[in-house]
Design an enzyme around this catalytic site. Structure first.
Site, PDB file in Angstrom:
ATOM      1  CG  ASP A  92       8.672  -0.021  -2.768  1.00 24.64           C
ATOM      2  OD1 ASP A  92       9.321  -0.466  -1.797  1.00 24.64           O
ATOM      3  OD2 ASP A  92       8.650  -0.591  -3.878  1.00 24.64           O
ATOM      4  NE  ARG A 149      -9.891 -16.051   2.155  1.00 26.90           N
ATOM      5  CZ  ARG A 149     -11.048 -16.541   1.720  1.00 26.90           C
ATOM      6  NH1 ARG A 149     -11.063 -17.550   0.882  1.00 26.90           N
ATOM      7  NH2 ARG A 149     -12.194 -16.019   2.135  1.00 26.90           N
ATOM      8  CE1 TYR A 184      10.566  -5.664  -9.221  1.00 20.75           C
ATOM      9  CE2 TYR A 184       8.235  -5.516  -8.673  1.00 20.75           C
ATOM     10  CZ  TYR A 184       9.325  -6.259  -9.080  1.00 20.75           C
ATOM     11  OH  TYR A 184       9.167  -7.588  -9.347  1.00 20.75           O
ATOM     12  CE  LYS A 232      13.261  -7.977  -4.158  1.00 20.89           C
ATOM     13  NZ  LYS A 232      11.812  -8.165  -4.260  1.00 20.89           N
TER      14      LYS A 232
END
Length: 405
Positions: A201, A75, A127, A226
């Site tokens: 971003d 993790r 977004y 993406k």
């Protein structure tokens, strides 16, 4: 990262292809070469492709020391993540990178480092999923959110100046789906003058076209789903930092404690997708520019939104901070309103009607239908994600759709 190696189960794996060059060589390899090769072959077995390590836990010796040196549980530390993380940090010229379960997981980890009473400034058009979450979370967490109009070059500075406790400036450039362009260097100056961090971003620009850290940003976020992956078969996110400071450590802790990591196979697919990043983005950007130019004066189109056009209000800034192209995303505002826009989308035969972006296939989407009546974007807007198909076929498909609709 400084020595270009990482240890995995006792075997040394070289991280950067650039490290294969003799230190006496006059130049380092170009980023295209680095991305294409990804990593150096393993000294253990000569593997050219990085291995996939699905183990969730790692053994200790009789003294209970970790055999791997640092990894105890996947993790927080997973060797399969490292090729993509090191490559992305290098491409963005950052100090370190971390993979996340999604772009949303990466973005929310950043926002969750804010304390109640602190302030974040972000674009009004961005977004949609993050915008919605940010407004809901801020109300629950006691964070002040100020939204600014990215089409106004002075709006960001005004929004930051209106609050005394701004700790984070979050920008997206180009802004999805109107593709407004924000001056990253200016945003960094505005944020830093107030003691705030600047996070960018850069999902659409990718490190192929823009490297925000070089322009003064503190952090870069990618929805790796993406362009970084580029094949519409992975959900992942990534953050790259300019400084390995206390803020970065809090973000890393947030990732580990929340378990916001991708699956091992997804991380492996991501680094595989990144090997074709430059050729895919170059092809999509070239097609997007050709399509934008072809339909800029079309009688059925009200306006083409693409920063590569000289008519775009943000073209001057885009030309300064984007290199080698302007990205594979553009939007068309169709004359006749939302009904006409939907008719055009429905008439397409090559473009696929679907959400998301950055894959090899071209997508068309009526964003207002997806976002709903609270959306700040024009209802006549169609968002196009340009893939790597024949440019001629894509133009022909839009022409016949506009004629039939």
């Amino acid at each position: 990262m400084s020595n270009g190696t990482a240890r995995s189960g006792g075997a040394t794996v070289c991280i950067f292809a650039v490290m294969r060059m003799d230190m006496k060589e006059e130049r380092r390899v170009d980023p295209e070469t680095l991305a294409a090769q990804g990593t150096q072959a393993s000294e253990a077995d000569g593997s050219v492709v990085p291995p996939l390590t699905p183990s969730t836990t790692f053994a200790r010796d009789t003294h209970y020391a970790l055999l791997s040196g640092s990894r105890s549980y996947a993790r927080d530390h997973n060797p399969t993540f490292e090729p993509a993380e090191h490559l992305l940090a290098h491409l963005e010229h950052g100090k370190a990178a971390r993979l996340f379960a999604s772009g949303m997981a990466a973005a929310t980890a950043v926002v969750q480092t804010l304390a109640p009473g602190e302030r974040i400034v972000a674009p009004r058009v961005m977004y949609w999923g993050l915008r919605n979450w940010l407004l809901r979370f801020s109300a629950q967490w006691g964070i002040d959110v100020a939204l600014f109009d990215a089409a106004d070059p002075d709006a960001l500075a005004r929004a930051v100046a209106q609050g005394n406790n701004t700790r984070l400036v979050w920008i997206e450039t180009p802004c999805n789906p109107t593709w407004d362009v924000i001056d990253i260097a200016r945003a960094a100056d505005v944020a830093h003058a107030r003691g705030a961090k600047l996070a960018v971003d850069s999902t659409v620009a990718t490190p192929v076209h823009t490297r925000p850290l070089e322009l003064g940003a503190d952090l870069v976020m990618h929805s790796a789903t993406k362009y970084l992956n580029g094949h519409a078969d992975v959900v992942a996110g990534a953050l790259v930092t300019a400084h390995e400071d206390d803020w970065w450590q809090r973000i890393c802790e947030q990732r580990a404690e929340a378990g916001a990591i991708p699956g091992t196979f997804e991380a492996w697919l991501l680094q595989r997708g990144m090997r074709t990043l430059f050729v895919r983005v170059a092809a999509a950007s070239a097609s997007a520019l050709a399509i934008a130019r072809r339909f800029e004066d079309h009688p059925r189109i009200e306006r083409v939104l693409y920063p590569g056009l000289a008519s775009h209000p943000g073209h001057g800034v885009a030309a300064r901070q984007m290199h080698g192209g302007y990205g594979g995303m553009l939007s068309l505002r169709v004359k006749g309103g939302p009904e006409a826009a939907l008719a055009v989308a429905n008439a397409c035969r090559v473009f696929i009607r679907a959400t998301s972006l950055g894959g090899t296939e071209s997508l068309i989407e009526h964003r207002y239908t997806i976002e709903g009546p609270e959306s700040p974007i024009p209802p006549d807007l169609l968002r196009l994600s340009i893939g790597i198909e024949s440019t001629r076929d894509l133009i022909a498909d839009l022409e016949q759709a506009l004629e039939r609709a």
